[in-house]
Structures are given as structure tokens and as C-alpha cells.
Write a protein that holds these residues in place. Structure first.
Motif, PDB file in Angstrom:
ATOM      1  N   HIS A  26       0.801  -1.226   0.000  1.00  0.00           N
ATOM      2  CA  HIS A  26       0.000   0.000   0.000  1.00  0.00           C
ATOM      3  C   HIS A  26       0.830   1.271   0.000  1.00  0.00           C
ATOM      4  CE1 HIS A  26      -3.941  -2.011   1.666  1.00  0.00           C
ATOM      5  NE2 HIS A  26      -3.581  -2.454   0.484  1.00  0.00           N
ATOM      6  N   THR A  27       1.968   1.249   0.702  1.00  0.00           N
ATOM      7  CA  THR A  27       2.672   2.516   0.925  1.00  0.00           C
ATOM      8  C   THR A  27       3.971   2.682   0.139  1.00  0.00           C
ATOM      9  OG1 THR A  27       3.838   1.671   2.873  1.00  0.00           O
ATOM     10  CG2 THR A  27       1.702   2.702   3.267  1.00  0.00           C
ATOM     11  N   SER A  28       4.484   1.618  -0.480  1.00  0.00           N
ATOM     12  CA  SER A  28       5.685   1.814  -1.306  1.00  0.00           C
ATOM     13  C   SER A  28       5.315   2.613  -2.547  1.00  0.00           C
ATOM     14  CB  SER A  28       6.253   0.471  -1.760  1.00  0.00           C
ATOM     15  OG  SER A  28       6.787  -0.226  -0.681  1.00  0.00           O
ATOM     16  N   PRO A  29       6.277   3.426  -3.038  1.00  0.00           N
ATOM     17  CA  PRO A  29       5.961   4.187  -4.254  1.00  0.00           C
ATOM     18  C   PRO A  29       5.740   3.244  -5.440  1.00  0.00           C
ATOM     19  CG  PRO A  29       8.228   4.598  -3.514  1.00  0.00           C
ATOM     20  CD  PRO A  29       7.606   3.703  -2.505  1.00  0.00           C
ATOM     21  N   PRO A  30       4.882   3.634  -6.408  1.00  0.00           N
ATOM     22  CA  PRO A  30       4.705   2.816  -7.603  1.00  0.00           C
ATOM     23  C   PRO A  30       6.041   2.656  -8.334  1.00  0.00           C
ATOM     24  CG  PRO A  30       3.067   4.573  -7.484  1.00  0.00           C
ATOM     25  CD  PRO A  30       4.085   4.844  -6.407  1.00  0.00           C
ATOM     26  N   PRO A  31       6.289   1.596  -9.081  1.00  0.00           N
ATOM     27  CA  PRO A  31       5.294   0.557  -9.401  1.00  0.00           C
ATOM     28  C   PRO A  31       5.219  -0.585  -8.385  1.00  0.00           C
ATOM     29  CG  PRO A  31       7.299   0.155 -10.641  1.00  0.00           C
ATOM     30  CD  PRO A  31       7.544   1.404  -9.808  1.00  0.00           C
ATOM     31  N   LYS A  37      -0.214   7.177   1.664  1.00  0.00           N
ATOM     32  CA  LYS A  37       0.541   7.607   2.841  1.00  0.00           C
ATOM     33  C   LYS A  37       0.249   6.741   4.064  1.00  0.00           C
ATOM     34  CE  LYS A  37      -2.277  11.338   4.647  1.00  0.00           C
ATOM     35  NZ  LYS A  37      -3.167  12.257   4.093  1.00  0.00           N
ATOM     36  N   GLN A  38      -0.861   6.002   4.041  1.00  0.00           N
ATOM     37  CA  GLN A  38      -1.147   5.079   5.144  1.00  0.00           C
ATOM     38  C   GLN A  38      -1.701   3.776   4.567  1.00  0.00           C
ATOM     39  OE1 GLN A  38      -0.616   3.554   7.819  1.00  0.00           O
ATOM     40  NE2 GLN A  38      -1.221   5.116   9.326  1.00  0.00           N
ATOM     41  N   VAL A  39      -1.492   2.701   5.315  1.00  0.00           N
ATOM     42  CA  VAL A  39      -1.995   1.391   4.903  1.00  0.00           C
ATOM     43  C   VAL A  39      -3.539   1.411   4.911  1.00  0.00           C
ATOM     44  CG1 VAL A  39      -2.004   0.394   7.232  1.00  0.00           C
ATOM     45  CG2 VAL A  39      -1.561  -1.091   5.266  1.00  0.00           C
ATOM     46  N   GLY A  40      -4.156   0.402   4.287  1.00  0.00           N
ATOM     47  CA  GLY A  40      -5.607   0.416   4.082  1.00  0.00           C
ATOM     48  C   GLY A  40      -6.472  -0.056   5.232  1.00  0.00           C
ATOM     49  N   TYR A  41      -5.887  -0.652   6.276  1.00  0.00           N
ATOM     50  CA  TYR A  41      -6.720  -1.289   7.294  1.00  0.00           C
ATOM     51  C   TYR A  41      -6.229  -1.033   8.709  1.00  0.00           C
ATOM     52  CZ  TYR A  41      -6.858  -3.978   2.941  1.00  0.00           C
ATOM     53  OH  TYR A  41      -6.885  -4.339   1.620  1.00  0.00           O
ATOM     54  N   THR A  42      -7.163  -0.961   9.640  1.00  0.00           N
ATOM     55  CA  THR A  42      -6.824  -0.803  11.054  1.00  0.00           C
ATOM     56  C   THR A  42      -6.445  -2.143  11.676  1.00  0.00           C
ATOM     57  OG1 THR A  42      -8.295   1.099  11.282  1.00  0.00           O
ATOM     58  CG2 THR A  42      -7.731  -0.082  13.310  1.00  0.00           C
ATOM     59  N   ASP A  43      -7.209  -3.178  11.354  1.00  0.00           N
ATOM     60  CA  ASP A  43      -6.974  -4.497  11.938  1.00  0.00           C
ATOM     61  C   ASP A  43      -6.982  -5.567  10.854  1.00  0.00           C
ATOM     62  OD1 ASP A  43      -6.918  -3.985  14.872  1.00  0.00           O
ATOM     63  OD2 ASP A  43      -8.948  -3.246  14.502  1.00  0.00           O
ATOM     64  N   MET A  44      -6.207  -6.614  11.114  1.00  0.00           N
ATOM     65  CA  MET A  44      -6.025  -7.677  10.130  1.00  0.00           C
ATOM     66  C   MET A  44      -6.276  -9.016  10.825  1.00  0.00           C
ATOM     67  SD  MET A  44      -2.444  -8.124   8.182  1.00  0.00           S
ATOM     68  CE  MET A  44      -2.163  -9.419   7.007  1.00  0.00           C
ATOM     69  N   TRP A  66      -5.168  10.768  12.684  1.00  0.00           N
ATOM     70  CA  TRP A  66      -4.088   9.779  12.799  1.00  0.00           C
ATOM     71  C   TRP A  66      -4.615   8.342  12.765  1.00  0.00           C
ATOM     72  CZ3 TRP A  66      -4.856   7.065  17.332  1.00  0.00           C
ATOM     73  CH2 TRP A  66      -5.612   7.701  18.327  1.00  0.00           C
ATOM     74  N   GLU A  67      -5.949   8.189  12.797  1.00  0.00           N
ATOM     75  CA  GLU A  67      -6.538   6.845  12.742  1.00  0.00           C
ATOM     76  C   GLU A  67      -6.982   6.450  11.337  1.00  0.00           C
ATOM     77  OE1 GLU A  67      -8.715   6.467  17.083  1.00  0.00           O
ATOM     78  OE2 GLU A  67      -9.708   7.608  15.514  1.00  0.00           O
ATOM     79  N   VAL A  68      -6.977   7.408  10.421  1.00  0.00           N
ATOM     80  CA  VAL A  68      -7.516   7.157   9.084  1.00  0.00           C
ATOM     81  C   VAL A  68      -6.678   6.106   8.354  1.00  0.00           C
ATOM     82  CG1 VAL A  68      -7.895   8.172   6.793  1.00  0.00           C
ATOM     83  CG2 VAL A  68      -8.561   9.437   8.843  1.00  0.00           C
ATOM     84  N   THR A  69      -7.378   5.125   7.770  1.00  0.00           N
ATOM     85  CA  THR A  69      -6.724   4.145   6.906  1.00  0.00           C
ATOM     86  C   THR A  69      -7.364   4.257   5.522  1.00  0.00           C
ATOM     87  OG1 THR A  69      -8.266   2.447   7.724  1.00  0.00           O
ATOM     88  CG2 THR A  69      -6.086   2.554   8.757  1.00  0.00           C
ATOM     89  N   ASN A  70      -6.631   3.777   4.503  1.00  0.00           N
ATOM     90  CA  ASN A  70      -7.048   4.074   3.124  1.00  0.00           C
ATOM     91  C   ASN A  70      -7.698   2.873   2.434  1.00  0.00           C
ATOM     92  OD1 ASN A  70      -6.197   6.741   3.261  1.00  0.00           O
ATOM     93  ND2 ASN A  70      -4.104   6.196   2.708  1.00  0.00           N
ATOM     94  N   GLY A  71      -8.818   2.419   2.992  1.00  0.00           N
ATOM     95  CA  GLY A  71      -9.449   1.222   2.452  1.00  0.00           C
ATOM     96  C   GLY A  71     -10.437   1.453   1.328  1.00  0.00           C
ATOM     97  N   ALA A  72     -11.072   2.623   1.278  1.00  0.00           N
ATOM     98  CA  ALA A  72     -12.098   2.875   0.254  1.00  0.00           C
ATOM     99  C   ALA A  72     -12.176   4.368  -0.029  1.00  0.00           C
ATOM    100  CB  ALA A  72     -13.467   2.363   0.712  1.00  0.00           C
TER     101      ALA A  72
END
Ligand SMILES: [Zn+2]
Length: 150
Positions: A26-31, A37-44, A66-72
Motif C-alpha cells: 500500500h505505501t511503497s511508491p509505484p510501481p 501515505k497510510q496502509v488500508g486497514y486498522t486491523d487484520m 491519525w486513525e484514518v486508513t485508506n481502504g475505500a
């Protein structure tokens, strides 16, 4: 907070995935990654049912910056995102691959969550974005099956 969004990692059945792999995707630059800037999920939720916290959360009803994750896209400032490992068959077609341990862990998680935040709607990712199959199962039907009415 308006939504608890359930996701899958979209990885093949039976294959474990680590939180550091997900973070890298999620956070490494393309490709190599998506450059978020943040991973997509709070819990896995791992194959064995272990719940791993990926992003800090103070467990109140607000989604602090600071809690925002980038899931949708479009929903992140009002959502908590969680993910189970799996969601595809070996040909990478969408499939409900949840193990019994994952189903139990997810059930415990959403029941506890729903008790604390009854006003927050629990949805699958594809309910917010119909172009996606994620999380590869019918969340509304599953919630009814475990006695959660919303
Ligand atoms: Zn998703």
C-alpha cells in the motif's frame, strides 16, 4: 465514524500474508506499491484467527486524522477498515476463503464493535464500491446469520 468496512487481502486461499507485506503493497511508491501515505486497514485477521492491529486507534466513535486508513476512496475519514487474509481461489477468482478461526474472530470482532457502536453501519467493501468483489462474501447476509440487525 459511519462505517465499519470489511475487506479481504485478495490473496489465494491458505496463503498467510504479513502486515509488513500489506503495508509495503500500500505505501511503497509505484510501481512496487500504491504510494498511499497510510496502509488500508486498522486491523487484520490472520488465517489462525489472530487479530493484528496495524494502525493505532483510541476506540472512540470518532475517526481522528491519525486513525484514518485508506481502504475505500471517499469514505476513509468516516470509516474503520478491517481485513481478513484471503478472498481468492488459486486462480485469483473471488472466493470466501475464511477459515473457521477467521469466521470466529470476525464474529467476535463485529459483535463487540456493534455493541460499542450500534449506530455505525457494518458493510462489505463492494457495498461502497460495486466495481469490487471484496470481501468475497455477502456481509449483510452473514451479519443476519450471526444475529446482528442494522
Ligand atoms: Zn476491499
Amino acid at each position: 465514524m459511519k462505517y465499519l468496512v470489511i475487506h479481504c487481502t485478495a490473496t489465494p486461499e491458505g496463503r498467510e500474508v504479513s502486515s509488513s507485506e500489506i503495508r509495503r503493497w500500500h505505501t511503497s511508491p509505484p510501481p512496487s506499491g500504491r504510494g498511499w501515505k497510510q496502509v488500508g486497514y486498522t486491523d487484520m485477521i490472520h488465517l489462525d484467527g489472530r487479530v493484528e492491529r496495524m494502525v493505532d486507534n483510541n476506540e472512540d466513535a470518532n475517526v481522528d486524522p491519525w486513525e484514518v486508513t485508506n481502504g475505500a476512496a471517499g469514505y476513509n475519514s468516516v470509516s474503520r477498515h478491517i481485513v481478513y487474509v484471503g478472498g481468492c481461489d488459486k486462480h485469483m477468482k473471488p472466493k470466501d476463503t475464511r477459515t473457521e478461526a477467521q469466521k470466529e474472530a470476525l464474529k467476535r470482532y463485529v459483535r463487540d464493535f456493534h455493541e460499542r457502536f450500534p449506530q455505525v453501519k457494518i458493510v462489505g467493501h463492494h457495498e461502497l464500491n460495486p466495481g469490487k468483489a471484496c470481501p468475497s462474501f455477502d456481509v449483510a447476509a452473514w451479519l443476519r446469520s450471526i444475529g446482528i440487525r442494522q
